[in-house]
Design an enzyme around this catalytic site. Structure first.
Site, PDB file in Angstrom:
ATOM      1  N   SER A  56       0.775  -1.257  -0.034  1.00 55.64           N
ATOM      2  CA  SER A  56       0.138  -0.043  -0.134  1.00 55.64           C
ATOM      3  C   SER A  56       0.835   1.306   0.085  1.00 55.64           C
ATOM      4  O   SER A  56       1.779   1.411   0.673  1.00 55.64           O
ATOM      5  CB  SER A  56      -0.963   0.072   0.896  1.00 55.64           C
ATOM      6  N   ALA A  80       2.847  -5.453  12.290  1.00 54.92           N
ATOM      7  CA  ALA A  80       2.477  -4.058  12.510  1.00 54.92           C
ATOM      8  C   ALA A  80       3.632  -3.368  11.907  1.00 54.92           C
ATOM      9  O   ALA A  80       4.684  -2.991  12.668  1.00 54.92           O
ATOM     10  CB  ALA A  80       2.147  -3.845  13.727  1.00 54.92           C
ATOM     11  N   ASN A 135      -7.255   0.219   0.216  1.00 56.36           N
ATOM     12  CA  ASN A 135      -6.806  -0.233   1.535  1.00 56.36           C
ATOM     13  C   ASN A 135      -7.522   0.586   2.496  1.00 56.36           C
ATOM     14  O   ASN A 135      -7.128   1.262   3.031  1.00 56.36           O
ATOM     15  CB  ASN A 135      -5.284  -0.527   1.616  1.00 56.36           C
ATOM     16  N   CYS A 138      -6.505  -1.474   7.021  1.00 58.10           N
ATOM     17  CA  CYS A 138      -5.565  -1.983   7.923  1.00 58.10           C
ATOM     18  C   CYS A 138      -5.699  -1.693   9.176  1.00 58.10           C
ATOM     19  O   CYS A 138      -6.054  -1.091   9.915  1.00 58.10           O
ATOM     20  CB  CYS A 138      -4.177  -0.904   7.473  1.00 58.10           C
ATOM     21  N   LYS A 173     -10.809  -3.060  -0.316  1.00 60.96           N
ATOM     22  CA  LYS A 173     -10.216  -4.153   0.537  1.00 60.96           C
ATOM     23  C   LYS A 173     -10.766  -3.783   2.135  1.00 60.96           C
ATOM     24  O   LYS A 173     -10.469  -2.916   2.608  1.00 60.96           O
ATOM     25  CB  LYS A 173      -8.609  -4.182   0.432  1.00 60.96           C
ATOM     26  N   ASN A 200      -8.475  -8.114   4.903  1.00 55.11           N
ATOM     27  CA  ASN A 200      -7.020  -7.701   5.353  1.00 55.11           C
ATOM     28  C   ASN A 200      -6.684  -8.468   6.731  1.00 55.11           C
ATOM     29  O   ASN A 200      -7.567  -9.530   6.947  1.00 55.11           O
ATOM     30  CB  ASN A 200      -7.002  -6.263   5.646  1.00 55.11           C
TER      31      ASN A 200
HETATM   32  C1  LIG Z   1       3.857  -8.585   6.359  1.00 59.00           C
HETATM   33  C2  LIG Z   1       2.599  -8.255   5.764  1.00 59.00           C
HETATM   34  C3  LIG Z   1       2.450  -7.002   5.230  1.00 59.00           C
HETATM   35  C4  LIG Z   1       1.217  -6.474   4.631  1.00 59.00           C
HETATM   36  N1  LIG Z   1       1.001  -5.320   4.232  1.00 59.00           N
HETATM   37  C5  LIG Z   1      -0.222  -4.937   3.430  1.00 59.00           C
HETATM   38  C6  LIG Z   1      -0.430  -3.653   2.869  1.00 59.00           C
HETATM   39  O1  LIG Z   1       0.773  -2.789   2.777  1.00 59.00           O
HETATM   40  N2  LIG Z   1      -1.521  -3.369   2.320  1.00 59.00           N
HETATM   41  C7  LIG Z   1      -2.594  -4.331   2.434  1.00 59.00           C
HETATM   42  O2  LIG Z   1      -3.704  -3.974   2.021  1.00 59.00           O
HETATM   43  N3  LIG Z   1      -2.332  -5.611   3.088  1.00 59.00           N
HETATM   44  C8  LIG Z   1      -1.301  -5.766   3.515  1.00 59.00           C
HETATM   45  N4  LIG Z   1      -1.279  -6.983   4.099  1.00 59.00           N
HETATM   46  C9  LIG Z   1      -2.252  -7.945   4.186  1.00 59.00           C
HETATM   47  C10 LIG Z   1      -2.254  -8.958   2.994  1.00 59.00           C
HETATM   48  O3  LIG Z   1      -2.432  -8.553   1.838  1.00 59.00           O
HETATM   49  C11 LIG Z   1      -3.432  -9.982   3.416  1.00 59.00           C
HETATM   50  O4  LIG Z   1      -4.651  -9.211   3.114  1.00 59.00           O
HETATM   51  C12 LIG Z   1      -3.667 -10.693   4.522  1.00 59.00           C
HETATM   52  O5  LIG Z   1      -2.135 -11.062   5.069  1.00 59.00           O
HETATM   53  C13 LIG Z   1      -4.299 -12.191   4.680  1.00 59.00           C
HETATM   54  O6  LIG Z   1      -3.779 -12.627   3.511  1.00 59.00           O
HETATM   55  P1  LIG Z   1      -2.768 -14.061   3.745  1.00 59.00           P
HETATM   56  O7  LIG Z   1      -3.369 -14.835   5.056  1.00 59.00           O
HETATM   57  O8  LIG Z   1      -2.753 -14.779   2.724  1.00 59.00           O
HETATM   58  O9  LIG Z   1      -1.386 -13.374   4.384  1.00 59.00           O
HETATM   59  C14 LIG Z   1      -0.082  -7.349   4.800  1.00 59.00           C
HETATM   60  C15 LIG Z   1       0.315  -8.695   5.217  1.00 59.00           C
HETATM   61  C16 LIG Z   1       1.648  -8.976   5.825  1.00 59.00           C
HETATM   62  C17 LIG Z   1       1.686 -10.484   6.476  1.00 59.00           C
END
Ligand SMILES: Cc1cc2nc3c(=O)[nH]c(=O)nc-3n(C[C@H](O)[C@H](O)[C@H](O)COP(=O)(O)O)c2cc1C
Length: 314
Positions: A56, A80, A135, A138, A173, A200
């Site tokens: 993001s 975080a 997004n 978050c 999202k 998310n």
């Molecule tokens: C380390 C990390 C950084 C993330 N950064 C973002 C981000 O910048 N923007 C966003 O919309 N989601 C972010 N997410 C959320 C993921 O895109 C996803 O929605 C969430 O982790 C659930 O999917 P997963 O279980 O496959 O990881 C982040 C997740 C992780 C683990």
């Protein structure tokens, strides 16, 4: 709008189309997990993804939180990071240096006011963006993300202005940390959103039992990985039951069978995040191959036949 448009040959139908945004397969890399630089795109494509979502981006650069920002827990991670990113101007310059674009790129944006979103979109419109993902979810940064994403009026104003300034499809999202996910998605749809990504990370916390301190520097973070899959499935199911909008399922997808479960709940395509962190980018192609094998074994010609099928059991 066409989903899973028919293609040639006897190939299984696994493409996904949202207006002029077309993916050859329904598996995207989720936002954030592989960092912020768009130059990873060719590697993501080679691994087999149908599209990539960027980390993001905000109007101004953000440093994010100090370490520790990610902690591994049973069946997932709590992070975080604090939405660290170089800001839209630096990001759009990087995007302009991308030499090849083998798969579409979805740029994820966050902000606190409608004007921030329209300013970012205006700056990106001349670059090779294929779709925007707002997004609004978050769980660990104040005044952006979830704080705006749980207010239907705020969501509506952001989506309306994003649609006004964008020539590309706009996704929102959403978070599971809201009382009524259907109300938020309905507000977004009525304001022109082209699709919704659900979900998310889920608000979470981890404490060190020796020191007694919360482990993350921000104390609270977001849980991802297999631990959140059942929550995400429920969210996709509820949205699909009540709102007629393309859904991109996300949360805990590690294996092709997880993706199938999301299709049955009502998603038309999926995003994979944490699994890439612990299994590498190749997991994306493995999931695509598994989906194709499942379809073959079950004599399913197009994913559309699977989408929302679980709703017939009420
Ligand atoms: C380390 C990390 C950084 C993330 N950064 C973002 C981000 O910048 N923007 C966003 O919309 N989601 C972010 N997410 C959320 C993921 O895109 C996803 O929605 C969430 O982790 C659930 O999917 P997963 O279980 O496959 O990881 C982040 C997740 C992780 C683990």
């Amino acid at each position: 709008m066409k989903l899973h448009e028919k293609s040639n040959q006897n190939d299984l139908q696994v493409s996904f189309q949202l207006k002029n945004f077309i993916m050859n397969n329904p598996v995207m890399l989720a936002s954030g997990v592989v960092g912020v630089h768009p130059d990873i795109l060719p590697r993501v494509a080679e691994a087999g993804a149908g599209a990539m979502v960027t980390k993001s981006i905000s109007m101004n650069p953000r440093e994010g939180y100090r370490n520790p920002t990610v902690v591994e827990v049973e069946s997932g991670y709590v992070n975080a990071i604090g939405l660290s990113n170089p800001g839209v101007n630096a990001f759009s310059k990087e995007l302009a240096t991308l030499k090849e674009k083998p798969i579409p790129i979805v740029v994820s944006l966050f902000g606190s006011t409608p004007t921030e979103f329209s300013d970012m979109i205006s700056r990106l419109e001349s670059s090779s963006v294929d779709c925007y993902e707002l997004n609004l979810s978050c769980p660990h940064v104040e005044k952006v993300g979830l704080e705006v994403g749980q207010d239907p009026e705020a969501v509506s104003s952001i989506v309306k202005i994003a649609k006004k300034f964008s020539s590309r499809p706009v996704l929102i999202k959403v978070s599971s940390n809201i009382t009524d996910i259907v109300e938020i998605v309905s507000a977004a749809k009525d304001s022109g959103a082209d699709g919704v990504t659900a979900i998310n990370t889920v608000r979470a916390m981890v404490i060190d039992i020796e020191t007694g301190r919360p482990i993350l520097s921000n104390n609270v973070g977001g849980l991802s990985g297999p631990a959140v899959k059942a929550i995400a499935i429920r969210c996709v199911y509820e949205i699909s039951q009540k709102v007629d909008i393309p859904i991109i399922g996300c949360g805990g997808i590690t294996h092709w069978s997880d993706a199938i479960e999301f299709f049955l709940a009502g998603a038309s395509c999926v995003q994979v995040g944490s699994a890439v962190a612990y299994k590498g980018l190749d997991v994306l192609g493995e999931i695509v191959d598994g989906i194709k094998k499942y379809m073959n074994n079950h004599e399913i010609k197009e994913i559309g036949e699977l989408v929302g099928r679980s709703h017939s059991y009420q």
